[in-house]
Design an enzyme around this catalytic site. Structure first.
Site, PDB file in Angstrom:
ATOM      1  N   HIS A 375      46.410 -37.285  40.244  1.00 25.96           N
ATOM      2  CA  HIS A 375      46.060 -36.063  39.511  1.00 25.96           C
ATOM      3  C   HIS A 375      45.570 -34.924  40.389  1.00 25.96           C
ATOM      4  O   HIS A 375      45.120 -33.914  39.864  1.00 25.96           O
ATOM      5  CB  HIS A 375      44.953 -36.361  38.491  1.00 25.96           C
ATOM      6  N   LYS A 566      38.479 -23.125  31.153  1.00 25.03           N
ATOM      7  CA  LYS A 566      38.773 -24.327  31.940  1.00 25.03           C
ATOM      8  C   LYS A 566      37.549 -24.603  32.798  1.00 25.03           C
ATOM      9  O   LYS A 566      36.632 -23.790  32.846  1.00 25.03           O
ATOM     10  CB  LYS A 566      40.004 -24.153  32.820  1.00 25.03           C
ATOM     11  N   ARG A 567      37.532 -25.761  33.473  1.00 25.53           N
ATOM     12  CA  ARG A 567      36.443 -26.033  34.407  1.00 25.53           C
ATOM     13  C   ARG A 567      36.282 -24.868  35.386  1.00 25.53           C
ATOM     14  O   ARG A 567      37.253 -24.215  35.763  1.00 25.53           O
ATOM     15  CB  ARG A 567      36.764 -27.303  35.192  1.00 25.53           C
ATOM     16  N   LYS A 572      40.506 -22.609  40.877  1.00 24.84           N
ATOM     17  CA  LYS A 572      41.051 -22.066  39.622  1.00 24.84           C
ATOM     18  C   LYS A 572      40.866 -20.544  39.553  1.00 24.84           C
ATOM     19  O   LYS A 572      41.433 -19.871  38.710  1.00 24.84           O
ATOM     20  CB  LYS A 572      40.396 -22.741  38.422  1.00 24.84           C
ATOM     21  N   THR A 674      47.109 -28.243  31.636  1.00 19.60           N
ATOM     22  CA  THR A 674      47.672 -28.446  30.287  1.00 19.60           C
ATOM     23  C   THR A 674      47.203 -27.327  29.368  1.00 19.60           C
ATOM     24  O   THR A 674      47.841 -27.053  28.350  1.00 19.60           O
ATOM     25  CB  THR A 674      47.261 -29.808  29.688  1.00 19.60           C
ATOM     26  N   LYS A 678      48.967 -25.270  26.075  1.00 20.50           N
ATOM     27  CA  LYS A 678      48.324 -25.065  24.763  1.00 20.50           C
ATOM     28  C   LYS A 678      48.367 -23.583  24.372  1.00 20.50           C
ATOM     29  O   LYS A 678      48.649 -23.244  23.218  1.00 20.50           O
ATOM     30  CB  LYS A 678      46.870 -25.563  24.800  1.00 20.50           C
TER      31      LYS A 678
END
Ligand code: IMP
Length: 829
Positions: A375, A566-567, A572, A674, A678
């Protein structure tokens, strides 16, 4: 062997079930009242929403358990191969609405609940999220369960029943403050705590050898400290198919024998302490952290659930099988990341020490049984345990790991004679101080399949992370692009959009997401676009109310909802988004007549409690919000919101309301993502980099319907070395970038304090910033300008949004799970 029970329900049993389990509004209402009185001791006339919630949940569980028993009996009757999905995380969220929808009882339950004077929405709100996971990996496991049940695959999820899930996040003065998530405070109506089977899990101790009755030398693990594992099952219904599977979560309990030893010695307090310390194993989910090194309790958690799971697997297997030659024809085990990889030496231990197989046979069974999903591409996130710790906690497993490694390195040496460096690189043991066990190497060597979770991710695994292994075992590597379950992420979360879609193309998409493709022509239908816009606006109004309630910030639903949830992590790049907000702010102030669409920029996400830099990013976003939201020069043109305590149910509220989805990680760092799927499925347009599954989203929706910017993975890797344009040069060349950086550095968002955000300024300006924020900033700004122009043309935007929804078919977990089943598990679907 236990006596097998009949493989199917008798007619009489079926009749009884039908009578007992409610499926009409009336009988559901009666059942709710029955549960209120008999199990909660409540007077129905004086019950509140939380009582009704519990009674309704029990009612749904009743319906599911009957279907579950039937499902399990079919597995036995047909001697099905079973799949075990091992995951340290299952990020479930709420279960009620999803269960009602999957059981096909929405209208009946709604009527029943309304008859009791409540709305179903109000009742659903009573449920606490089950947050037994940190983010993407855990939510993927939960989506997989839904698809596995829907596709009727004989499978089980196995994990830990954490008493405390992912921490709660509060914002105090703009800073993240954590508090424990005591989700089981009032119990959960969804689980069955079982008294059987309970298993003993060993830790510590030592290893001895002995000669068995045939004169063979065997190994025994003795003088151990033992903890009991008690199963708690949660049921997962397939979508309107009567198929129900279970997730089995292990809870740690003190072993009775040791309790008695303490009591026997008159040491009452000692006995209690032993109980408490044993039970800490399943006490708390480890929060997101890319470096768990040295944390003994985490290693114990991993082994605890793996050991109990394998005893359960063996128990079930032995009901119908005596030999192990066909084990992998009956059992497939999927490892969700390396967290359960200790299962590889554990199965070897069971086959060698308990079942008495020889090494070669045991290893053959083992590698044919396991499959490993990777992952992460971040080297620091690959799990490693110190050899000393492993030797202390799991001495027999360490021996087995050494043996696996020796045999593996012999094979490598044979294939690449004289290549010492290759041996060093590929070894399971990393030589150094201290010596470490590389769990990813163990997982690759011990599995017949290694998969990445998006096409780019798999390619990078082959080219970078596992290059040597790919050269040795080219057939072992494969790609399984992640997905999301459309039942939760469209049908449950966005009922209005689901209703609109159903009214035009029917309901087939619910189990075959590719059917959304038939929406394509409607992208050009003005009436459909209008209805689509109205649905989005309604969802935005719902979110507007929630924002007002939770943060006190007033936002305007007609503005562009620009969302990044998100985290919080440097890779990110929430910081890049924050820099854009500063840029917009400066633009609105300096050029008040500029025609830009008003924006509401929404952030949410948790930072690892130990990740101070991520926490400082949260503080910065809140500090920017504080300035922007209170500047009268801005009017209603820009708002910034950070929603506290992001979780699955908040995501279900936010995602259907988004116009713009921010998926802006440094290319080559995000395995898949993911959230990106969504958002697009709910009609948001993506602004993103060529990273993870964004690439495949672009392929599906067409490059004219997505906003892509920045370096690609190859360029990013090259740029880190070549450093062709440093942040300093970029600031010199581009006054707009310089101005943003100046505002960040000069304390404009910190009441003049130049030090508060200095660590962020320093990392942004560093020529060695591995996340390349400033390097991508100009491209991001230009791309955001394209977004602005597109949003101003509402019809064009709506057309793109409808096409995004229509082209999301690939990203259903039904597709992902079919691929796992057909290509890895040997279960044709
Ligand atoms: P497990 O597979 O032993 O965990 O049992 C799960 C459920 O499957 C049980 O509650 C039974 O309903 C059913 N079951 C267990 N063993 C058998 C069997 O030997 N034949 C048929 N059904 C079984």
């Amino acid at each position: 062997m236990t006596t097998p029970t009949p493989d199917v329900l008798s007619e009489a049993e079926q009749g009884r079930c039908q009578e007992f389990f409610p499926t009409t509004a009336n009988s559901i209402q009666n059942n709710i009242i029955h549960h209120l009185m008999s199990f909660q001791g409540r007077d129905p006339e004086r019950s509140g929403a939380s009582d009704i919630y519990k009674a309704l949940a029990f009612t749904m569980r009743d319906i599911m358990v009957e279907k579950w028993i039937k499902t399990q009996k079919t597995y036995y009757a047909k001697e099905k191969k079973r799949v075990y999905y091992l995951s340290l995380e299952f990020l479930i969220g709420r279960s009620l609405s999803n269960a009602i929808i999957n059981l096909g009882l929405w209208d009946e339950v709604k009527q029943a609940v309304e008859g009791l004077g409540y709305s179903l929405g109000e009742i659903s709100e009573q449920e606490e999220d089950a947050a037994l996971g940190n983010g993407g990996l855990g939510r993927l496991a939960a989506c997989f369960m839904d698809s596995i049940a829907t596709l009727k695959i004989p499978a089980y999820g196995y994990g830990i029943r954490y008493e405390y899930g992912l921490f709660n996040q509060q914002l105090i003065n703009g800073y993240q403050v954590e508090s424990p998530d005591n989700w089981l405070r009032y119990g959960t109506p969804w689980e069955f705590e079982r008294r059987v089977p309970v298993f003993c899990v060993q830790f510590y101790g030592k290893v001895t050898t002995y000669q068995d009755e045939k004169g063979c030398f065997r190994t025994k693990w003795i003088d151990t400290e033992d903890v009991m594992a008690m199963p708690c099952d949660m049921l997962v219904p397939g979508y309107k198919n009567d198929h129900v599977i279970n997730m089995r979560f292990w809870a740690a309990r003190a072993s009775r024998e040791l309790d008695l030893t303490h009591f026997g010695e008159g040491d009452y307090i000692g006995a209690v302490q032993h109980k408490v310390s044993s039970e800490t194993i399943s006490k708390v989910l480890y929060p997101p952290d890319h470096n768990y090194a040295g944390q003994e309790l985490r290693l114990k958690q991993q082994y605890f659930f793996v050991c109990a799971t394998f005893q359960d697997i063996m128990r079930r297997y032995k009901k119908k099988n005596a030999m192990f030659d066909d084990f992998n024809d009956q059992v497939a085990v999927q490892l969700n990341d390396t967290h359960p990889a200790i299962a590889i030496p554990e199965l070897m231990r069971l086959l060698l020490d308990v079942e008495g197989l020889n090494w070669e046979k045991a290893w053959d069974v083992c590698t044919k049984t396991f499959a490993y999903t990777n992952h992460t591409l971040m080297p620091e996130a690959l799990e490693r345990w110190s050899v000393d710790l492993m030797g202390k906690v799991l001495p027999r497993h360490l021996q087995i790991i050494y043996e696996i490694n020796q045999r593996f390195l012999d094979q490598v040496a044979q294939q690449y004679p004289g290549d010492i460096d290759k041996l060093r690189r590929m070894s399971i043991i990393e030589e150094g101080y201290p010596k470490m066990v590389r769990m990813a190497h163990l997982a690759v060597i011990g599995s017949h399949s290694v998969n990445g979770v998006a096409a780019l991710h798999t390619q990078l695994l082959k080219e970078r992370t596992f290059k040597d292994f790919h050269a040795l075992y080219p057939d072992r590597f494969n790609s399984k692009t992640n997905g999301i379950t459309p039942r939760r992420w469209l049908l449950t979360a966005n009922p209005e959009l689901a209703g609109l879609i159903n009214s035009r193309i029917g309901t087939g998409w619910e189990v075959d997401l590719e059917e959304l493709r038939t929406l394509e022509p409607l992208a050009d239908d003005p009436e459909f676009r209008e209805a689509f816009w109205q649905v989005k606006l309604n969802n935005k109004k719902r979110l507007t109310d929630y924002i007002q309630l939770t943060t006190g910030v007033e936002v305007i639903p007609e503005t562009m909802f620009d969302v990044q949830v998100k985290r919080i992590h440097e890779y990110k790049r929430q910081l890049l988004n924050a820099l854009h907000v500063i840029y917009l702010y400066q633009k609105f102030v300096s050029e008040p007549d500029l025609e830009l669409p008003p924006r509401t920029v929404i952030f949410a996400g948790k930072a690892a409690p130990s990740y101070w830099r991520a926490k400082l990013i949260i503080k910065l976003i809140n500090a920017i919000a504080e300035v922007v939201n209170h500047d009268p020069r801005i009017g209603d043109r820009l708002r910034v919101v950070f929603l506290p305590n992001y979780n699955v149910s908040q995501a279900e509220l936010i995602i259907p309301a988004a116009d713009l989805s921010e998926q802006i990680s440094t290319a080559g760092t995000e395995a898949s993502g993911t959230g990106n799927m969504k958002f697009a499925l709910n009609g948001a347009l993506t602004i993103g980099t060529l990273d993870g599954a964004n690439i495949e989203i672009r392929e599906e929706v067409g490059e004219e319907n997505i906003f892509i910017f920045g370096l690609n993975a190859e360029e990013a890797a090259f740029e880190r070395i070549r450093n062709s344009r440093t942040p300093e040069q970029i600031c010199r060349d581009n006054p707009e970038v310089a101005e943003v950086m100046e505002a960040l550095a000069d304390g404009s968002f910190a009441q003049g304090d130049r030090n508060l955000f200095k660590p962020l300024v320093d990392s942004l300006m560093s020529p060695h910033d591995q996340y390349l924020l400033i390097r991508d900033f100009e491209s991001y700004l230009a791309c955001q300008q394209r977004v602005n122009e597109a949003f101003l043309d509402q019809q064009c935007w709506l057309r793109m949004a409808v096409l995004n929804v229509a082209r999301m078919g690939k990203f259903s977990t039904d597709r992902t799970i079919r691929q796992y089943a057909n290509e890895i598990w040997g279960i044709p679907v």
